[in-house]
Design a protein around this motif. Structure first.
Motif: not given
Length: 769
Positions: A344-346, A351-355, A413-418, A450-459
């Protein structure tokens, strides 16, 4: 004048006389008294006086003259039919004619008696009273049948809604409405108790027009003297209560004056039970006294029983629904609900929180905590962890408990937060900086993440959680505290999942084998006993070490079945060696803490080894870890005592590495202390290690226990152990764990085993597993 008979002696009779002649009235009463009636009478001569007399008290009998100066007998009869229904009315007159008498009978008079023939008075009165009693009985029966019919219709209606309405409060409200509208009860109420506060609260009610809101809580006492209400008493006792007259009831009735003022005269209250425990009560009230008979009470009890069944079903349905989505221990969501919330969150937030980061973290060494302090303490630790997480995440929809010591969270996560992932891990670890106070113990808990991030580690939600789990498993394997998901992690996870799947069929396909490692008596150099060690012959042909597959066995819940197989196989090998005529040897078998904590462990072990339990030379012994006897281990100690009493010997494995108190050694059913290999490996160069080993040997001997040093690999270690008086030695210096056939050759050899497989065979001293 008629003589009194046994039939009519001592009978009270209240007579209303409508008579203007006082002598005639006295003569009438005298004749009735002479017939055995004890008469009380009132005499009226006008319509107003008659109405006043009937309003004040209804008589048993009305005797009326036909003609009065200001009143007529027919008028009196008409009044009596309306205001004294069912009261026998007899004309007693000197002027009534036959035609008027017939008309009077048609209009409702029971009989007529001429004053000139008073011999007929007593028989006429007796017959009229008997007819009136018969009518009253018949009417009462008809009313009772009508009441029971209404209650049956009510029962039928309630049974219909039980299968249709799935909401508890709606069900109880509709039950009360049916009791009021269909059952004919003036009032109806259902109240349920809160077992924690011992306060009950009305859930449904009907007919309580005299109470503005009958929904306030009321207490349920612990004893009779504390009762404040009839419903509370029934919940307390679990017994039905019937008040045939509210005004005369021996029970405490809350709002008694209001009930009486509203016309409620009798009450029936039935308990509602779930699993045999009273959890509420069902109250009905009527506007007449003494009308709830035994048959009606049985029907009401059936209503209460059906309601109880429905409440129990709804409770279990709610419990099943809760357990389907939430972990009962922590109250946090399970995987399925977490993924649903993440989806639901995704869907609404991309749009407002892409990561978005999904973090799966696990409490390290939870099994050691369980072994050391007991499973209850481990469970309380998980609850404390969940409470801290809820404080960190006010929105608990971002959290879940995946089982065991594993939790998962999501965070936008904010965008571009390495560096945000590393920051996220630090946030988690800060939660564990302070120790957890659990059952008097200060427990320090550490985590791996263990960490995984949307969208690079899974849709997809499931993919994100699985990839975070893969990163966690890799972190646990590699020793890292935190790892971000990489593609290659999934292949390692897939291998472990495949291995677990193959393990589930290992018993059925006879893929497990036992290897045996001897324990050597240091005084003679001969084999004292042997330890059975489990190995897995993988279907692909590889012999897999226990350090790899034992954790998978435990996580898959296969330890109990595998442990039973080990006991049976060791016992079978022992009997085989005995038949071969080999020197007697006892086999030690490890029992894991989960196996030891099972109910009836001793009985199951003895069933597995059969006749070897009582054999003093050939037999099976038990080794348990030190942590299994820490904390609240009374049940484990009891099982060990039973095994020891049956002839088995008990050893503490890896002694010195757990959390047990040395002061408890004298209380435990222990025969042997096995010095852990981590201490043996430091001999003889490490001074502290030497002191520790010497202390353990001295302590064991003080308690009449045998010591066995594990992991002996060098002659220097062996020489030190002999000097300090250690009893037995086990390790690669003497023999690696070997298959059954190889051990049989070793056992059959008459030469002592000291420096290697046999004395004078030093080549084995440097071998490693």
């Amino acid at each position: 004048m008629e003589r009194p008979t046994q039939e009519n002696v001592d009978r009270d009779l209240d007579v209303l006389l409508i008579e203007d002649s006082e002598p005639d009235a006295e003569l009438t009463i005298r004749r009735l008294n002479a017939a055995g009636f004890r008469c009380t009478h009132r005499c009226v001569v006008t319509e107003l006086e008659m109405r006043s007399a009937l309003k004040a008290r209804l008589p048993d009998l009305i005797l009326s003259d036909f003609s009065l100066p200001a009143f007529s007998g027919m008028t009196a009869l008409a009044i009596a039919r309306v205001e004294a229904t069912g009261i026998p009315f007899i004309f007693l007159s000197g002027t009534i004619g036959e035609e008027r008498a017939i008309e009077a009978l048609k209009c409702g008079a029971i009989d007529y008696v001429l004053k000139s023939n008073l011999m007929r008075l007593v028989p006429a009165v007796k017959r009229a009273l008997a007819d009136a009693e018969l009518r009253r009985t018949s009417q009462l029966a008809e009313r009772q049948v009508a009441r029971l019919t209404g209650v049956l219709h009510m029962l039928s209606g309630i049974n219909a809604i039980l299968v249709r309405i799935q909401n508890r409060d709606e069900l109880l409200n509709e039950t009360c409405r049916l009791a009021h509208r269909v059952g004919g009860y003036a009032i109806a109420m259902v109240a349920l108790i809160n077992p924690t506060t011992r306060m009950a609260r009305p859930i449904g009610w009907a007919g309580w027009n005299f109470f503005p809101e009958p929904d306030q809580e009321f207490p349920v006492a612990d004893h009779e003297s504390g009762d404040t209400s009839l419903m509370g008493r029934v919940i307390r006792t679990g017994q039905p209560a019937l008040c045939e007259d509210v005004n005369l009831s021996p029970f405490v009735i809350d709002g008694k004056d209001e009930l009486i003022a509203a016309g409620v005269r009798s009450l029936a209250c039935l308990p509602l039970r779930v699993d045999g425990t009273p959890i509420g009560s069902f109250l009905c009230g009527t506007t007449a006294t003494g009308v709830i008979g035994q048959e009606e009470l049985l029907l009401l009890e059936e209503v209460a029983a059906n309601l109880s069944f429905a409440l129990q079903y709804l409770d279990k349905q709610d419990a099943v629904r809760f357990l389907s989505y939430f972990e009962p221990l922590t109250g946090l969501a399970k995987r399925a609900l977490f993924c649903e919330r993440l989806s639901r969150l995704l869907t609404r937030g991309t749009q407002s929180l892409p990561r978005l980061a999904v973090a799966v973290f696990d409490i390290e060494h939870l099994s050691v905590i369980n072994d050391s302090f007991g499973r209850h303490t481990g469970d309380r630790l998980l609850q404390c962890v969940a409470d801290r997480l809820k404080g960190q995440y006010p929105d608990t929809e971002q959290l879940a408990h995946l089982g065991g010591g594993t939790f998962v969270s999501m965070r936008a996560l904010p965008e571009h937060a390495e560096d945000e992932n590393r920051t996220l891990h630090r946030d988690f670890t800060r939660l564990f900086d302070r120790p957890f106070s659990v059952d008097g113990h200060e427990i320090v808990a550490k985590i791996k993440t263990g960490l995984a991030c949307y969208p690079e580690d899974g849709q997809e939600p499931n993919e994100l959680v699985q990839n975070a789990e893969a990163a966690l498993k890799e972190a646990k394997t590699s020793g890292e505290q935190y790892l971000h998901h990489r593609i290659d992690m999934n292949s390692g996870l897939a291998r472990r999942v495949g291995m677990e799947h193959r393990l589930r069929t290992a018993l059925d396909y006879e893929e497990f084998v036992l290897h045996y490692q001897p324990k050597i008596t240091l005084g003679t150099g001969k084999i004292a006993s042997v330890e059975a060690l489990l190995r897995w012959q993988d279907p692909e042909g590889e012999l897999i070490a226990p350090g790899i597959f034992l954790p998978l066995l435990e996580s898959a819940g296969l330890m109990a079945a595998t442990g039973a197989w080990v006991l049976r196989q060791a016992a079978s090998d022992c009997r085989h060696w005995r038949r071969m005529g080999l020197p007697p040897v006892r086999i030690a078998v490890n029992i894991s803490p989960p196996e030891l904590r099972r109910r009836n462990t001793a009985r199951e072990v003895l069933d597995c080894i059969g006749d070897l339990a009582g054999d003093s030379d050939w037999g099976i012994d038990i080794e348990v870890t030190e942590g299994a006897l820490a904390g609240d281990s009374s049940a484990c100690v009891h099982e060990l005592r039973l095994l020891r009493a049956a002839g088995m010997r008990i050893a503490i494995d890896d002694f010195g590495t757990g959390f047990s108190s040395l002061g408890r050694l004298s209380e435990l059913p222990i025969d042997t202390l096995k010095i852990d290999r981590t201490f043996t490996s430091r001999l003889p160069a490490d001074r502290k290690g030497c002191t520790l080993v010497s202390t353990i040997i001295g302590l064991a001997h003080a308690f009449d226990m045998t010591t066995v040093a594990e992991g002996v690999e060098t002659q220097a270690q062996l020489d030190y152990l002999i000097r300090e008086g250690c009893d037995e030695s086990q390790g690669f210096l003497h023999s690696r764990p070997v298959p059954k056939a190889e051990f049989e050759r070793l056992l059959g050899s008459s030469r002592p085993v000291m420096g290697g497989l046999t004395a004078g065979s030093p080549a084995s001293r440097t071998r490693r597993a």
